[in-house]
Write a protein that holds these residues in place. Sequence first.
Motif, PDB file in Angstrom:
ATOM      1  N   VAL A 286       0.842  -1.196   0.000  1.00 34.99           N
ATOM      2  CA  VAL A 286       0.000   0.000   0.000  1.00 34.99           C
ATOM      3  C   VAL A 286       0.878   1.247   0.000  1.00 34.99           C
ATOM      4  N   SER A 287       1.966   1.222   0.752  1.00 35.20           N
ATOM      5  CA  SER A 287       2.876   2.361   0.791  1.00 35.20           C
ATOM      6  C   SER A 287       3.526   2.601  -0.567  1.00 35.20           C
ATOM      7  N   THR A 288       3.833   1.540  -1.277  1.00 35.47           N
ATOM      8  CA  THR A 288       4.532   1.657  -2.556  1.00 35.47           C
ATOM      9  C   THR A 288       3.589   1.978  -3.705  1.00 35.47           C
ATOM     10  N   PHE A 289       2.499   1.237  -3.810  1.00 33.13           N
ATOM     11  CA  PHE A 289       1.615   1.364  -4.963  1.00 33.13           C
ATOM     12  C   PHE A 289       0.352   2.161  -4.667  1.00 33.13           C
ATOM     13  N   GLY A 290       0.050   2.357  -3.408  1.00 28.84           N
ATOM     14  CA  GLY A 290      -1.175   3.049  -3.039  1.00 28.84           C
ATOM     15  C   GLY A 290      -2.325   2.071  -2.932  1.00 28.84           C
ATOM     16  N   PHE A 291      -3.294   2.404  -2.120  1.00 25.48           N
ATOM     17  CA  PHE A 291      -4.433   1.509  -1.914  1.00 25.48           C
ATOM     18  C   PHE A 291      -5.245   1.344  -3.183  1.00 25.48           C
ATOM     19  N   GLY A 292      -5.309   2.395  -3.976  1.00 21.61           N
ATOM     20  CA  GLY A 292      -6.073   2.346  -5.219  1.00 21.61           C
ATOM     21  C   GLY A 292      -5.514   1.367  -6.233  1.00 21.61           C
ATOM     22  N   ALA A 293      -4.243   1.009  -6.092  1.00 25.32           N
ATOM     23  CA  ALA A 293      -3.632   0.075  -7.044  1.00 25.32           C
ATOM     24  C   ALA A 293      -4.304  -1.292  -7.000  1.00 25.32           C
ATOM     25  N   LEU A 294      -4.892  -1.618  -5.863  1.00 21.28           N
ATOM     26  CA  LEU A 294      -5.571  -2.908  -5.751  1.00 21.28           C
ATOM     27  C   LEU A 294      -6.876  -2.938  -6.536  1.00 21.28           C
ATOM     28  N   PHE A 295      -7.496  -1.776  -6.681  1.00 19.47           N
ATOM     29  CA  PHE A 295      -8.826  -1.711  -7.281  1.00 19.47           C
ATOM     30  C   PHE A 295      -8.892  -0.759  -8.471  1.00 19.47           C
ATOM     31  N   ASP A 296      -7.763  -0.464  -9.061  1.00 19.17           N
ATOM     32  CA  ASP A 296      -7.706   0.478 -10.167  1.00 19.17           C
ATOM     33  C   ASP A 296      -8.445  -0.075 -11.385  1.00 19.17           C
ATOM     34  N   ARG A 297      -9.398   0.697 -11.884  1.00 19.95           N
ATOM     35  CA  ARG A 297     -10.181   0.246 -13.047  1.00 19.95           C
ATOM     36  C   ARG A 297      -9.346   0.221 -14.325  1.00 19.95           C
ATOM     37  N   ASN A 298      -8.305   1.013 -14.361  1.00 22.09           N
ATOM     38  CA  ASN A 298      -7.465   1.083 -15.557  1.00 22.09           C
ATOM     39  C   ASN A 298      -6.309   0.093 -15.533  1.00 22.09           C
ATOM     40  N   TRP A 299      -6.236  -0.722 -14.487  1.00 25.19           N
ATOM     41  CA  TRP A 299      -5.113  -1.645 -14.345  1.00 25.19           C
ATOM     42  C   TRP A 299      -4.984  -2.571 -15.550  1.00 25.19           C
ATOM     43  N   GLU A 300      -6.088  -3.181 -15.946  1.00 27.59           N
ATOM     44  CA  GLU A 300      -6.055  -4.126 -17.060  1.00 27.59           C
ATOM     45  C   GLU A 300      -5.597  -3.437 -18.344  1.00 27.59           C
ATOM     46  N   LYS A 301      -6.109  -2.247 -18.587  1.00 27.62           N
ATOM     47  CA  LYS A 301      -5.728  -1.496 -19.781  1.00 27.62           C
ATOM     48  C   LYS A 301      -4.237  -1.180 -19.754  1.00 27.62           C
ATOM     49  N   LYS A 302      -3.724  -0.765 -18.604  1.00 26.03           N
ATOM     50  CA  LYS A 302      -2.302  -0.452 -18.472  1.00 26.03           C
ATOM     51  C   LYS A 302      -1.448  -1.687 -18.713  1.00 26.03           C
ATOM     52  N   GLN A 303      -1.888  -2.829 -18.206  1.00 27.93           N
ATOM     53  CA  GLN A 303      -1.120  -4.064 -18.384  1.00 27.93           C
ATOM     54  C   GLN A 303      -1.091  -4.493 -19.845  1.00 27.93           C
ATOM     55  N   VAL A 304      -2.217  -4.348 -20.539  1.00 27.11           N
ATOM     56  CA  VAL A 304      -2.265  -4.701 -21.959  1.00 27.11           C
ATOM     57  C   VAL A 304      -1.327  -3.792 -22.744  1.00 27.11           C
ATOM     58  N   GLU A 305      -1.369  -2.491 -22.462  1.00 25.59           N
ATOM     59  CA  GLU A 305      -0.484  -1.553 -23.160  1.00 25.59           C
ATOM     60  C   GLU A 305       0.987  -1.861 -22.876  1.00 25.59           C
ATOM     61  N   LYS A 306       1.277  -2.217 -21.644  1.00 19.01           N
ATOM     62  CA  LYS A 306       2.649  -2.556 -21.264  1.00 19.01           C
ATOM     63  C   LYS A 306       3.130  -3.779 -22.047  1.00 19.01           C
ATOM     64  N   ARG A 307       2.286  -4.812 -22.110  1.00 19.74           N
ATOM     65  CA  ARG A 307       2.672  -6.034 -22.841  1.00 19.74           C
ATOM     66  C   ARG A 307       2.826  -5.762 -24.322  1.00 19.74           C
ATOM     67  N   LEU A 308       1.954  -4.941 -24.889  1.00 22.21           N
ATOM     68  CA  LEU A 308       2.046  -4.617 -26.304  1.00 22.21           C
ATOM     69  C   LEU A 308       3.336  -3.864 -26.608  1.00 22.21           C
ATOM     70  N   SER A 309       3.716  -2.935 -25.731  1.00 27.41           N
ATOM     71  CA  SER A 309       4.955  -2.191 -25.979  1.00 27.41           C
ATOM     72  C   SER A 309       6.173  -3.110 -25.850  1.00 27.41           C
ATOM     73  N   GLN A 310       6.107  -4.096 -24.960  1.00 28.53           N
ATOM     74  CA  GLN A 310       7.216  -5.041 -24.820  1.00 28.53           C
ATOM     75  C   GLN A 310       7.331  -5.928 -26.054  1.00 28.53           C
ATOM     76  N   LEU A 311       6.177  -6.313 -26.606  1.00 31.66           N
ATOM     77  CA  LEU A 311       6.196  -7.185 -27.772  1.00 31.66           C
ATOM     78  C   LEU A 311       6.659  -6.448 -29.028  1.00 31.66           C
ATOM     79  N   SER A 312       6.421  -5.144 -29.081  1.00 32.80           N
ATOM     80  CA  SER A 312       6.789  -4.391 -30.268  1.00 32.80           C
ATOM     81  C   SER A 312       8.260  -3.988 -30.278  1.00 32.80           C
ATOM     82  N   GLU A 313       8.972  -4.186 -29.170  1.00 33.07           N
ATOM     83  CA  GLU A 313      10.396  -3.816 -29.115  1.00 33.07           C
ATOM     84  C   GLU A 313      11.263  -4.836 -29.798  1.00 33.07           C
TER      85      GLU A 313
END
Length: 92
Positions: free
Chosen positions: A65-92
């Motif tokens: 919680v100190s590192t990521f914040g309490f909202g990180a557990l329930f962030d609605r954009n988490w899935e979208k961020k993870q997909v974008e992260k994986r796509l950028s890794q695959l395109s490198e």
Amino acid sequence: MSREDKVYQQAIEQVSKIKHFYQFLLKGLLLCVALMLINVVTSPEYMWSLWVLVAWLVIASLKWVSTFGFGALFDRNWEKKQVEKRLSQLSE
């Protein structure tokens, strides 16, 4: 110090906190596994190492919680961020 410098400094500090969290996680897991092995070998009738594990999990949760914040557990954009992260890794 300009706004860009401040933002850059904050990003560096956040990445450092995340790095330290993962190091803490790895060291703690290794320690708990070692203590469980010692516990099983020396006194298998009482699993005292589970108390250490529970305490460590509580501390790790607070550090999360100190590192990521309490909202990180329930962030609605988490899935979208993870997909974008994986796509950028695959395109490198």
